[in-house]
Scaffold this active site. Structure first.
Site, PDB file in Angstrom:
ATOM      1  N   TYR A  99       0.837  -1.192   0.000  1.00  0.00           N
ATOM      2  CA  TYR A  99       0.000   0.000   0.000  1.00  0.00           C
ATOM      3  C   TYR A  99       0.880   1.253   0.000  1.00  0.00           C
ATOM      4  CZ  TYR A  99      -3.480  -3.355   1.732  1.00  0.00           C
ATOM      5  OH  TYR A  99      -4.306  -4.439   1.890  1.00  0.00           O
TER       6      TYR A  99
ATOM      7  N   GLU B  25     -16.239   0.289  23.997  1.00  0.00           N
ATOM      8  CA  GLU B  25     -17.419   0.485  23.152  1.00  0.00           C
ATOM      9  C   GLU B  25     -18.026   1.876  23.267  1.00  0.00           C
ATOM     10  OE1 GLU B  25     -19.968  -2.878  24.089  1.00  0.00           O
ATOM     11  OE2 GLU B  25     -19.386  -3.816  22.180  1.00  0.00           O
TER      12      GLU B  25
END
Length: 397
Positions: free
Chosen positions: A294, A368
């Site tokens: 990449y 979370e």
């Protein structure tokens, strides 16, 4: 959909995805879940991109520009070692890079945008990308090759990635380089075997490999500008038969990480010259393959500044700390090569934990609480970017 409802929806989606991780190019059930969620919300979508990729399309009620939001979907070949209730059910596969959260957050953003689409001045494309971890092929390049943007070309694209080095409520964004180019190389040093007691009759591939590994570090320390980022790491080494046999062959694998193309080419060139020098010095042969991975993920300055302004507006000035770029690879770079945009990091550090487990770790577990912030931010960035395009801002950058 009320905020507490979509928040619970995102958490449920994320945990479902975490329990059922799929490797690159195998995201079939993940793709089905994405499609089902979009279909239930009445959001049109297209498939057929890089095998499992999905493109959701939200048409605003007013004419305007087109923006894209991207989430990657694949997991890693890692055996999970967390103790959470929704641990991976797929042996040897884990969402250790937060792609489960990325997918769930983009779905949550989609649900919220769709509920307000009548007021949107333009179009939002939802890019659910497979195979980000599958370097050097990746998933963004194949999606582009398969025509993901043939019908609707974005004016700007955004991507976010959870980041355990940042606290909840912090966003990492840079005006230029965010992530590095990630090349790799493989080598086979071919010496000559023999008895360990008679080293003069062989050409010890292990000794040569040891010297090569040390010498390769001088490419960075004595050939590149100390102010320019570059890393060479030899990650694997294998060879030899037993304790009393001179090894005739050693295999090495490694990676080269850089930001600037000219530095990458310098390192690559010197690596090849070093290999050739060792062949002459030791009278051996070295087979090698250098693979371009990449490219560096480099933000469009104007859009990075825009994202930072939205972060400060939403979370306060302390929410956008100065961050250093990472030499980790990210194939969002291929989207940014085609389309202006910005890639940013979403803080997900666990509170009360002294040592945060890094991405790609078997014990990685995100906080979370970041999910709500991630959805709020993507929602805000999407809406405000469309309004900016409506006024003619950054569209030609």
């Amino acid at each position: 959909m009320e905020k507490n409802m979509w928040k619970e929806k995102v958490i449920t989606l994320r945990r479902n995805l975490h329990e059922n991780p799929e490797l690159s190019e195998q995201e079939f059930e993940t793709s089905k879940l994405v499609q089902k969620t979009l279909e239930q919300a009445g959001i049109p979508f297209q498939t057929g991109f890089a095998k499992t990729g999905v493109l959701g399309i939200i048409e605003g009620g007013k004419p305007g520009g087109t923006i894209a939001l991207r989430a990657d979907m694949d997991a890693l070949p890692i055996t999970e070692k967390t103790e959470i209730d929704f641990q991976s059910k797929n042996a040897g596969v884990m969402h250790a890079c937060g792609h489960d959260a990325h997918t769930a957050m983009l779905l949550g953003t989609a649900l919220r945008l769709n509920a307000e689409k009548s007021s949107l001045p333009g179009r939002v494309l939802l890019v659910f990308q497979p195979a980000e971890e599958n370097s050097p092929v990746g998933g963004s390049g194949p999606m582009l090759e398969d025509g993901v943007f043939d019908e609707f070309k974005p004016d700007v694209i955004f991507g976010q990635h959870v980041w355990p080095n940042l606290k909840i409520g912090q966003i990492g964004i840079r005006d230029k380089e965010m992530m590095g180019a990630s090349d790799s190389f493989r080598m086979i040093i071919k010496g000559e075997g023999g008895h360990a007691s008679m080293p003069h009759e062989g050409k010890d591939a292990i000794v040569i490999a040891a010297e090569f590994i040390s010498a390769v570090q001088t490419i960075i320390s004595r050939n590149t500008d100390p102010l320019e980022a570059a890393v060479i790491t030899v990650g694997t080494i294998s060879g030899g038969y037993r304790y009393n046999v001179i090894a005739d062959e050693v295999k090495l694998e490694g990676t080269v990480r850089t930001y600037k193309k000219e530095i990458k080419e310098l390192v690559k060139r010197r690596l090849v010259q070093l290999i050739e020098g060792f062949e002459i010095a030791y009278g051996i042969s070295i087979e090698y393959v250098y693979t371009n991975g990449y490219e560096a993920t480099v933000n469009t300055p104007e859009w990075a500044t825009f994202v930072r302004s939205r972060v400060v507006n939403m979370l306060g000035k302390d929410a956008a700390p100065t961050v250093n770029a990472s030499l980790g690879g990210e194939d969002f770079s291929r989207f940014l090569n085609e389309i202006p945009g910005a890639f940013f990091w979403l803080g997900c550090a666990r509170e009360g934990v002294e040592v945060q487990r890094p991405l790609h770790d078997a014990e990685f577990y995100l906080n979370e609480d970041c999910l709500e912030i991630g959805v709020d931010l993507m929602m805000d960035v999407a809406v405000q970017a469309l309004r900016k395009l409506e006024k003619g801002g950054c569209s030609d950058q």
